[in-house]
Design a protein around this motif. Structure first.
Motif, PDB file in Angstrom:
ATOM      1  N   LEU A 191       0.841  -1.201   0.000  1.00 23.24           N
ATOM      2  CA  LEU A 191       0.000   0.000   0.000  1.00 23.24           C
ATOM      3  C   LEU A 191       0.871   1.243   0.000  1.00 23.24           C
ATOM      4  CD1 LEU A 191      -2.802  -0.881   2.580  1.00 23.24           C
ATOM      5  CD2 LEU A 191      -3.095  -0.477   0.144  1.00 23.24           C
ATOM      6  N   ALA A 193       3.887   1.410  -1.218  1.00 22.30           N
ATOM      7  CA  ALA A 193       4.471   1.520  -2.555  1.00 22.30           C
ATOM      8  C   ALA A 193       3.457   2.119  -3.520  1.00 22.30           C
ATOM      9  CB  ALA A 193       4.922   0.146  -3.052  1.00 22.30           C
ATOM     10  N   ALA A 194       2.204   1.714  -3.345  1.00 21.68           N
ATOM     11  CA  ALA A 194       1.149   2.248  -4.210  1.00 21.68           C
ATOM     12  C   ALA A 194       1.064   3.764  -4.041  1.00 21.68           C
ATOM     13  CB  ALA A 194      -0.190   1.597  -3.878  1.00 21.68           C
ATOM     14  N   ALA A 195       1.104   4.214  -2.781  1.00 18.31           N
ATOM     15  CA  ALA A 195       1.041   5.654  -2.526  1.00 18.31           C
ATOM     16  C   ALA A 195       2.240   6.355  -3.151  1.00 18.31           C
ATOM     17  CB  ALA A 195       0.985   5.919  -1.022  1.00 18.31           C
ATOM     18  N   SER A 197       3.860   5.416  -5.775  1.00 19.73           N
ATOM     19  CA  SER A 197       3.719   5.439  -7.235  1.00 19.73           C
ATOM     20  C   SER A 197       2.843   6.599  -7.676  1.00 19.73           C
ATOM     21  CB  SER A 197       3.145   4.121  -7.741  1.00 19.73           C
ATOM     22  OG  SER A 197       1.740   4.086  -7.586  1.00 19.73           O
TER      23      SER A 197
END
Lengths: 298, 379
Positions: A191, A193-195, A197
């Protein structure tokens, strides 16, 4: 045999004690039930009664009034304050420590957890004396500081609120670290890492994603160390001064020095109620977190 | 399933102005990554045009995901460069690249509502509140999620969650959107539906998309161009039609077309065509003109769907039908070639005129559909 037994059971309602299984069960449970009744339930109720009984045996609330006024009230407030300080500090240190441990490789993380937890196997009394040796005027900390000619050294690190909070915080740390470590391990790192990105920097990710996700865990860890501190006796009694008298110390004094059982009982009940209120809060917060986790997992 | 009714297949682009291409070009030059001595990606290079839908296709361990992660910035290349538009992003942190990423596991923020999830990248960019509300609404509408804004991700189905993740990646109009097997966790029917939706949105908005999958059909349906990857190498980077009809390596012919491979030797060149003598049956097959010299051992590759059954002795070889499986519109037949002990030759023929087991058939193929590869293993 078992099949016939269960098949018959609903068809013919028997007396409660007629079933063999029930009778055996009672025999097994009896010692524990008696033990709890005599040594747990009876004392609590007798304490409650004691706190409501006047010297002549009539009903009164004046022990509670006493407990909530004057010096007693300030002791109660001191207790709440020291517990709150302990909760906050053990939360901060616990958070940093647990955060660091989650970043370690599994082997090192296990070792680090061991280091956090093992001191807890040692008696609290021993650990408290350990702190007293460390923090005294001629203790390791002050000797080192004096040797480094830090201005103002040696510091008064014992028999004041600082000493008490240092002691209680170290006692609570394993609880907060264990709790927070569990919660942090449950956070899906992807999560974050998603943020990233999407363009979120480290601070934003921490404040907007990580903190909300570990929030319920923080709340329950904080409340747990708060309620554990409320009834703490050894460390505050040994590491604090007269101004740091906490409610458990006061109860002890009333019983052993003043033979004042009724007042002590009232304070005990107040302490019990505070603890129960705290536990209730923990339960509420953690069930909130659990249901959130459960739903997000599905 | 009823809740998918809201997903309108047609894409409405609000106020029409979004229809201009928003994607940028991306180029990858000699990208290389090793993990403890094992080469994961070996000197990968490609030019992806603005508004293009490119798929990295390969099985697990082919290096497709590693390449994507290097483009995203989650994984640092050993060497090589990555350029988005005219900006070198090779050494930038993921958050500095401004790309969009859609993960297989959705990775929606569980503590935020659908709207908050989609608004998150806009908030990071300091977009004004009104503008955020407008764009979130617009994007959710494109994905057929209007009315779901107030829900928490856990209250949505997998397909809806992935739509939200898609919205979250395209709401800030990143120059390139990267997708890592985004439909991998969904069932077949939903996957087919979302493939079309993603493709439509990509075309309407002119997005540059890099998509990773191991599913050939998915790659063929969605992509403008496909990079077929194997063992860290790009085997071929071409349009689906080129890959399918003009495979450049036996691997591509096998992976995409499930081609039949027949060993043979080049007999002679004849104008536009090359004739190959097949090893097992001794028959002659006509292929497109090939550069290889006569007598070179080759592998002849023809896809099952491009082979036809004809009267015995009329084709390049003759055999007996051993299996004939009816699969709806098609019959899949396996033919044992006379004098051959290799694997059965697989045919796919329209169901009506399908051969039956035990029948003797000839096999023929259009020279255009016959691909030749030099056979390195044979003498």
């Amino acid at each position: 045999m078992a099949a016939t037994l269960t098949a018959n059971a609903p068809a013919r309602p028997r007396k409660l004690l007629a079933s063999r299984r029930t009778r055996v069960g009672i025999v097994y449970a009896l010692p524990v039930v008696v033990y709890l009744l005599v040594l747990f339930v009876y004392p609590i109720f007798s304490t409650l009664l004691l706190s409501l009984k006047d010297a002549d045996g009539s009903f009164t609330l004046h022990w509670y009034a006493d407990a909530l006024t004057g010096v007693n009230l300030s002791v109660l407030i001191t207790t709440l304050r020291i517990s709150a300080e302990t909760a906050v500090l053990s939360l901060v240190f616990g958070f940093v420590l647990a955060q660091a441990i989650t970043r370690l490789r599994p082997v090192w993380a296990g070792l680090a957890m061991l280091v956090v937890v093992v001191p807890h196997f040692v008696s609290a009394l021993v650990r408290t004396y350990g702190w007293i040796i460390m923090l005294g005027d001629k203790g390791l900390v002050n000797e080192t500081l004096t040797a480094m000619s830090v201005p103002g050294a040696p510091f008064q690190l014992l028999y004041n609120e600082l000493g008490v909070v240092i002691g209680t915080t170290s006692m609570m740390l394993p609880y907060t670290v264990l709790l927070l470590y569990g919660v942090m391990r449950g956070v899906d790192r992807r999560l974050l890492a998603a943020a990233a990105s999407m363009g979120a920097g480290r601070v934003t990710i921490f404040c907007r994603i990580y903190l909300p996700l570990v929030g319920p865990g923080l709340a329950s860890a904080g409340l747990l160390s708060f309620i554990l501190s409320l009834g703490y006796y050894i460390t505050p009694a040994l590491m604090g001064g007269p101004k740091q008298t906490m409610i458990a110390t006061l109860i002890n004094q009333q019983v052993t020095k003043e033979n004042q059982w009724n007042g002590a009982a009232a304070q005990g009940v107040i302490l019990l109620l505070l603890t129960l209120a705290g536990l209730l809060l923990v339960k509420l917060v953690s069930s909130l977190g659990a249901s959130r986790k459960k739903r997000s997992a599905s | 399933m009823a809740d998918f009714g809201i997903a309108a297949p047609s894409v409405k682009v609000a106020d029409g102005k979004s229809a201009t291409a928003t994607g940028k070009s991306l180029s990858v030059v000699a990208l290389r990554k090793t993990y403890g001595g094992v080469v994961a990606v070996d000197e990968a290079s490609m030019e992806i045009e603005a508004g293009e839908f490119v798929t990295f296709l390969g099985s697990s361990g082919s290096g497709k995901t590693t390449t994507l992660m290097m483009i995203a910035g989650f994984c640092e290349p050993d060497s090589g460069t990555i350029t988005v538009g005219d900006r070198d992003v090779t050494r930038l942190a993921p958050q500095k690249r401004g790309l969009g990423f859609v993960f297989q596991q959705y990775l929606l923020f569980p503590h935020m509502t659908v709207s908050e999830n989609v608004a998150f990248p806009l908030i990071l960019r300091g977009v004004a509140k009104n503008e955020i509300r407008r764009r979130v609404g617009e994007t959710l509408e494109i994905a057929g999620l209007s009315g779901f804004g107030g829900r928490k991700p856990r209250e949505l189905s997998g397909g809806q969650q992935q739509r939200v993740a898609l919205c979250r990646a395209l709401v800030y109009r990143p120059p390139v959107i990267l997708m890592d097997e985004p439909l991998g966790a969904l069932d077949k029917k939903l996957r087919d539906q979302l493939q079309v939706e993603i493709k439509t949105i990509q075309q309407e908005l002119g997005l540059t998309v890099i998509y990773v999958t191991h599913d050939q059909e998915e790659a063929l349906v969605m992509s403008d161009r496909i990079a077929v990857m194997r063992n860290g190498l790009i085997e071929q980077f071409d349009s689906p039609r080129e890959l399918f009809e003009r495979p450049r390596t036996p691997f591509v012919a096998d992976f995409l077309g499930a081609a039949n491979f027949l060993p043979g030797r080049i007999e002679q060149h004849d104008g536009e065509h090359t004739l190959v003598r097949l090893d097992n049956s001794g028959g002659l097959i006509t292929a497109r003109r090939h550069q290889l010299a006569a007598n070179t051992p080759v592998k002849v590759a023809v896809q099952p769907g491009r082979l036809r059954a004809c009267a015995a002795d009329d084709g390049f070889c003759t055999g007996t039908v051993e299996t004939a499986t009816y699969v709806g519109t098609l019959v899949r037949a396996g033919v044992r070639i006379d004098g051959g002990d290799g694997p059965l030759v697989r045919l796919e023929v329209p169901a009506g005129r399908g051969p039956v087991a035990g029948e003797r058939v000839g096999i023929t193929a259009d020279p255009e559909d016959v691909n030749l590869f030099a056979d390195e293993q044979a003498g």
